[in-house]
Write a protein that holds these residues in place. Structure first.
Motif, mmCIF file in Angstrom:
data_model
loop_
_atom_site.group_PDB
_atom_site.id
_atom_site.type_symbol
_atom_site.label_atom_id
_atom_site.label_comp_id
_atom_site.label_asym_id
_atom_site.label_seq_id
_atom_site.Cartn_x
_atom_site.Cartn_y
_atom_site.Cartn_z
ATOM 1 N N GLY A 176 0.803 -1.211 0.000
ATOM 2 C CA GLY A 176 0.000 0.000 0.000
ATOM 3 C C GLY A 176 0.830 1.252 0.000
ATOM 4 O O GLY A 176 2.047 1.222 0.167
ATOM 5 N N VAL A 177 0.157 2.371 -0.192
ATOM 6 C CA VAL A 177 0.821 3.666 -0.220
ATOM 7 C C VAL A 177 1.107 4.168 1.186
ATOM 8 O O VAL A 177 1.939 5.036 1.370
ATOM 9 C CB VAL A 177 -0.016 4.715 -0.992
ATOM 10 N N VAL A 178 0.435 3.620 2.182
ATOM 11 C CA VAL A 178 0.625 4.086 3.553
ATOM 12 C C VAL A 178 1.958 3.600 4.102
ATOM 13 O O VAL A 178 2.679 4.347 4.751
ATOM 14 C CB VAL A 178 -0.542 3.627 4.453
ATOM 15 N N GLY A 179 2.281 2.334 3.893
ATOM 16 C CA GLY A 179 3.554 1.808 4.369
ATOM 17 C C GLY A 179 3.458 0.339 4.710
ATOM 18 O O GLY A 179 2.374 -0.237 4.772
ATOM 19 N N PRO A 180 4.605 -0.287 4.942
ATOM 20 C CA PRO A 180 4.620 -1.718 5.230
ATOM 21 C C PRO A 180 3.932 -2.073 6.541
ATOM 22 O O PRO A 180 3.375 -3.150 6.674
ATOM 23 C CB PRO A 180 6.103 -2.065 5.279
ATOM 24 N N HIS A 181 3.950 -1.170 7.508
ATOM 25 C CA HIS A 181 3.272 -1.443 8.776
ATOM 26 C C HIS A 181 1.767 -1.597 8.572
ATOM 27 O O HIS A 181 1.131 -2.454 9.175
ATOM 28 C CB HIS A 181 3.577 -0.335 9.789
ATOM 29 N N HIS A 182 1.187 -0.798 7.707
ATOM 30 C CA HIS A 182 -0.250 -0.872 7.415
ATOM 31 C C HIS A 182 -0.572 -2.166 6.665
ATOM 32 O O HIS A 182 -1.508 -2.884 7.023
ATOM 33 C CB HIS A 182 -0.669 0.349 6.595
ATOM 34 N N ALA A 183 0.212 -2.471 5.643
ATOM 35 C CA ALA A 183 -0.023 -3.676 4.841
ATOM 36 C C ALA A 183 0.120 -4.941 5.684
ATOM 37 O O ALA A 183 -0.693 -5.867 5.582
ATOM 38 C CB ALA A 183 0.938 -3.721 3.650
ATOM 39 N N SER A 184 1.126 -4.991 6.548
ATOM 40 C CA SER A 184 1.330 -6.195 7.353
ATOM 41 C C SER A 184 0.236 -6.359 8.404
ATOM 42 O O SER A 184 -0.193 -7.476 8.684
ATOM 43 C CB SER A 184 2.711 -6.182 8.012
ATOM 44 N N SER A 185 -0.251 -5.273 8.984
ATOM 45 C CA SER A 185 -1.327 -5.395 9.974
ATOM 46 C C SER A 185 -2.620 -5.849 9.307
ATOM 47 O O SER A 185 -3.375 -6.637 9.879
ATOM 48 C CB SER A 185 -1.542 -4.072 10.710
ATOM 49 N N LYS A 186 -2.876 -5.407 8.089
ATOM 50 C CA LYS A 186 -4.078 -5.834 7.373
ATOM 51 C C LYS A 186 -3.952 -7.285 6.917
ATOM 52 O O LYS A 186 -4.927 -8.030 6.912
ATOM 53 C CB LYS A 186 -4.368 -4.917 6.188
#
Length: 85
Positions: A21-31
């Motif tokens: 995602g455009v937000v960052g790896p922390h956002h993608a991994s939590s989702k």
């Protein structure tokens, strides 16, 4: 839910779990973790629960709110006193 043998669980997720995602790896991994939790809970709670789902939200038309606001600021700067369209 277990006592009544009925219930619904709905998680709010994002397609960032699948695409990054455009937000960052922390956002993608939590989702992505939320997607895994949804699948595990659905298998575990199947006899006791009606549904376990995750709704994966996405941006529509490839727009991103931050990018839109940057475009508006640039247009306002290029044409002082005139709002961008």
């Amino acid at each position: 839910m277990y006592e009544r043998s009925f219930g619904r669980v709905v998680f709010i997720s994002s397609i960032a779990a699948l695409n990054g995602g455009v937000v960052g790896p922390h956002h993608a991994s939590s989702k992505a973790a939320l997607h895994g939790l949804t699948r595990s809970l659905a298998k575990d709670a199947a006899p006791h629960c009606d549904t376990v789902n995750a709704i994966a939200l996405a941006l529509i038309g490839g727009t991103h709110p931050a990018r839109r606001s940057v475009g508006r600021r640039r247009a306002a700067h290029a044409h002082p006193g005139r709002e961008s369209e």
